[in-house]
Scaffold this active site. Structure first.
Site, PDB file in Angstrom:
ATOM      1  N   SER A  63      21.452  -1.861   2.398  1.00  8.17           N
ATOM      2  CA  SER A  63      21.412  -0.641   2.277  1.00  8.17           C
ATOM      3  C   SER A  63      20.763  -0.049   4.445  1.00  8.17           C
ATOM      4  O   SER A  63      21.408   1.041   4.312  1.00  8.17           O
ATOM      5  CB  SER A  63      19.832   0.122   1.935  1.00  8.17           C
ATOM      6  N   ASP A 154      17.935 -11.388  -2.017  1.00  6.19           N
ATOM      7  CA  ASP A 154      19.780 -11.490  -1.838  1.00  6.19           C
ATOM      8  C   ASP A 154      20.846 -12.820  -1.694  1.00  6.19           C
ATOM      9  O   ASP A 154      21.280 -12.636  -1.435  1.00  6.19           O
ATOM     10  CB  ASP A 154      19.460 -11.222  -0.103  1.00  6.19           C
ATOM     11  N   LYS A 342      13.144   4.379  -0.790  1.00  9.21           N
ATOM     12  CA  LYS A 342      14.365   5.043  -0.266  1.00  9.21           C
ATOM     13  C   LYS A 342      15.102   6.031   0.878  1.00  9.21           C
ATOM     14  O   LYS A 342      15.300   6.252   1.089  1.00  9.21           O
ATOM     15  CB  LYS A 342      15.659   4.931  -1.467  1.00  9.21           C
ATOM     16  N   HIS A 414      17.925  -5.042  -8.404  1.00  6.13           N
ATOM     17  CA  HIS A 414      17.288  -6.705  -7.942  1.00  6.13           C
ATOM     18  C   HIS A 414      15.962  -6.845  -8.844  1.00  6.13           C
ATOM     19  O   HIS A 414      16.115  -7.807  -8.841  1.00  6.13           O
ATOM     20  CB  HIS A 414      16.716  -5.641  -7.113  1.00  6.13           C
TER      21      HIS A 414
HETATM   22  O1  LIG Z   1      14.959  -4.732   1.221  1.00  2.00           O
HETATM   23  C1  LIG Z   1      15.474  -5.054  -0.897  1.00  2.00           C
HETATM   24  O2  LIG Z   1      14.719  -4.570  -0.977  1.00  2.00           O
HETATM   25  C2  LIG Z   1      17.035  -6.063  -0.200  1.00  2.00           C
HETATM   26  O3  LIG Z   1      17.030  -7.998   0.251  1.00  2.00           O
HETATM   27  C3  LIG Z   1      18.358  -5.380  -0.115  1.00  2.00           C
HETATM   28  O4  LIG Z   1      18.368  -3.914  -0.553  1.00  2.00           O
HETATM   29  P1  LIG Z   1      18.591  -2.807   0.543  1.00  2.00           P
HETATM   30  O5  LIG Z   1      19.649  -3.284   1.139  1.00  2.00           O
HETATM   31  O6  LIG Z   1      19.341  -1.862  -1.061  1.00  2.00           O
HETATM   32  O7  LIG Z   1      17.540  -2.150   0.153  1.00  2.00           O
HETATM   33 MN   LIG Z   2      20.865   0.320  -0.825  1.00  2.00          MN
HETATM   34 MN   LIG Z   3      19.182  -3.362  -2.402  1.00  2.00          MN
END
Ligand SMILES: O=C(O)[C@H](O)COP(=O)(O)O
Ligand SMILES: [Mn+2]
Ligand SMILES: [Mn+2]
Length: 523
Positions: A63, A154, A342, A414
């Site tokens: 992200s 990850d 997010k 996830h």
């Molecule tokens: O932080 C997280 O949840 C994952 O390591 C990566 O997810 P994201 O890049 O989609 O936030």
């Molecule tokens: Mn993402």
């Molecule tokens: Mn993610």
């Protein structure tokens, strides 16, 4: 200026794969996405590896780098790469910060490393940790303690022992009569320390009690902790409870006055809260009980605007010429919305890891509070609430550019729960239909894309035929959709990635793209 508002939807973690097995995108009921793809100009764009500034094309997108690229139209070398380079050139060890870390604890203290113990390369890399420990020894440090956050998000969902074995083997090579490194505490990354966007401060408080105060269930080794918790709870690594390593009932590595602490994660979102707990003189988020007098440093600067943390080892990419800044210069009114999980993605990451607006007057940001629950139990998350508010904003006529992020494909992806992820993707599809209608009503233009894959592969490839499938919790290397609805445009020839989106948005707003940006995806 354009009279047609442009709405951009990031379906977080919704990548493209033609393999249907374990694909929670292809196997979800998504009539809206199907209609969009069948009737609107669209293509697939790159969202991983070199296209988003990561060290290699073997690196999946994430992200941070995805939203950075979307929001700035350029490819910057990202944290993972910058830290590699700084370690390789040894520049990291010539910094005042490193010297201060060494000076603080050299004679009487310990050097602590807190971070995500894996090679996921999204938040951290175990190789970075080993390089720092080697140099600590070379610089005369005598005691090193590692506070290991277990990944499984990850990297494969139950891979913690691989990294624990790796770090223990490494300790065996560096430990001698004058130097001693060992694990002091740890726990699953979704249980302690690595909260983001202030969604769940108690997670950080639990981390503080574990790492700093050494409070919690004691084990003789991290391996014993993982094995015990696995057999007791059956949860995957990211959800394993906290543990403290102790000898004769005494924790081996509480964090004390005169110690140094390095947070070896390079990515900012999940590194800020624990950094604030170490750095802040006045701190009200939880009772720290005791604030040790330590030299604290982050691997990177996690927020350039808020200057978090006070000290850091490697400069982050200096992301300039962002789309948001450009829109403000052109007097374009913009709007960003997501739910807590997010929210920072569409604001802070989108704006090049800066948490401030360029203009209070021209930019509105809205956060819908996320539930604090395991997301497989609420796979629809806050998609309906985000959509209610976004549709209102679209119909208000107040904004020229509106952007949102639907977390479902990613956050539910996830968890490794395939069925729940299908529901998450379907929830987003349902919302897309409502957004399409609102866009049509105001004669706007809709862009639908994603920041990287996740839901598109929900099972690890079995090691050998006949093996039971294992859930896959991490992102994918797949391309992501790029769809333009309600505007007759022609997709240009070329190999496009997320950094080509900013120019495309500018063009749809009938503006000349900034000369720093990669070209538009449309003719
Ligand atoms: O932080 C997280 O949840 C994952 O390591 C990566 O997810 P994201 O890049 O989609 O936030
Ligand atoms: Mn993402
Ligand atoms: Mn993610």
């Amino acid at each position: 200026m354009s009279k047609r508002p442009v709405v951009l939807v990031v379906m977080d973690g919704v990548g493209i794969s033609d393999k249907d097995y374990g694909n929670a995108v292809n196997n979800a009921y998504t009539p809206t996405l199907h209609e969009l793809k069948a009737t609107s100009p669209n293509t697939a764009i790159k969202a991983h590896g070199l296209a988003v500034g990561l060290p290699s094309d073997g690196d999946m997108g994430n992200s941070e780098v995805g939203h950075n690229a979307l929001g700035c139209g350029q490819i910057y070398s990202q944290g993972a790469k910058l830290v590699n380079e700084s370690i390789e050139s040894k520049d990291i060890f010539k910094t005042d910060t490193w010297k201060a870390l060494v000076d603080k604890c050299k004679d009487h203290g310990k050097m602590h490393f807190i971070g995500l113990l894996s090679d996921g390369n999204v938040h951290s890399h175990i190789n970075h940790l080993m390089a720092l420990i080697e140099q600590a020894k070379a610089d005369g440090i005598k005691e090193v303690r590692v506070h290991a956050l277990l990944d499984g998000r990850d990297v494969p969902e139950t891979s913690a022992l691989i990294y624990l074995d790796q770090i223990e083997a490494f300790f065996n090579t560096v430990n001698d009569d004058h130097f001693h490194a060992c694990i002091a505490s740890g726990g699953g990354r979704m249980k302690i320390t690595m909260d983001r966007y202030q969604a769940n401060w108690p997670m950080v408080e639990a981390g503080w009690h574990t790492h700093v105060l050494g409070e919690g269930r004691q084990f003789a080794s991290a391996k014993e902790a993982v094995e015990t918790y696995r057999s007791e709870t059956g949860v995957i690594d990211q959800d394993l409870p906290a543990f403290v390593i102790a000898k004769d009932g005494k924790p081996v590595g509480t964090i004390e006055d005169g110690d140094s602490v390095v947070l070896f994660n390079f990515r900012g979102d999940r590194a800020q809260e624990i950094s604030l707990a170490f750095d802040s003189e006045v701190f009200t988020e939880f009772d720290r009980v005791r604030k040790p007098d330590v030299m604290y440093a982050g691997m990177l600067q996690y927020d350039g605007d808020l200057k978090i943390p006070n000290n850091f080892l490697v400069y982050p990419p200096k992301i300039k010429h962002t789309l948001s800044e450009y829109l403000v210069k052109n007097n374009i009114r913009s709007y960003a919305i997501s739910e807590t999980q997010k929210y920072g993605h569409v604001t802070y990451f989108w704006n090049g890891n800066n948490s401030q607006k360029f203009s209070e007057e021209l930019e509105d940001w809205v956060e819908i509070k996320s539930d604090v629950v395991p997301f497989e139990q609420r796979p629809w998350m806050k998609s309906a609430e985000i959509t209610d508010t976004l549709v209102e904003a679209i119909e208000s006529g107040k904004y020229d550019f509106l952007r949102t992020n639907f977390p479902n494909g990613d956050m539910v992806g996830h968890t490794g729960n395939y069925e729940a992820t299908i529901i998450g993707v379907e929830a987003v599809d349902l919302c897309l239909e409502r957004i399409m209608k609102a866009v049509k009503k105001v004669n706007g233009i809709l862009i639908v894309t994603a920041d990287h894959g996740n839901a598109d592969e929900m099972y690890e490839k079995p090691k050998k035929e006949g093996d039971k499938p294992k859930a896959k919790t991490s992102h994918t290397l797949n391309k992501v959709p790029f769809i333009i609805y309600n505007k007759d445009v022609e997709i240009a020839e070329g190999d496009f990635g997320l950094a080509n989106v900013a120019s495309t948005v500018a063009k749809l707003l009938e503006l000349e793209p900034d000369s720093h940006w990669l070209p538009a995806i449309i003719k």
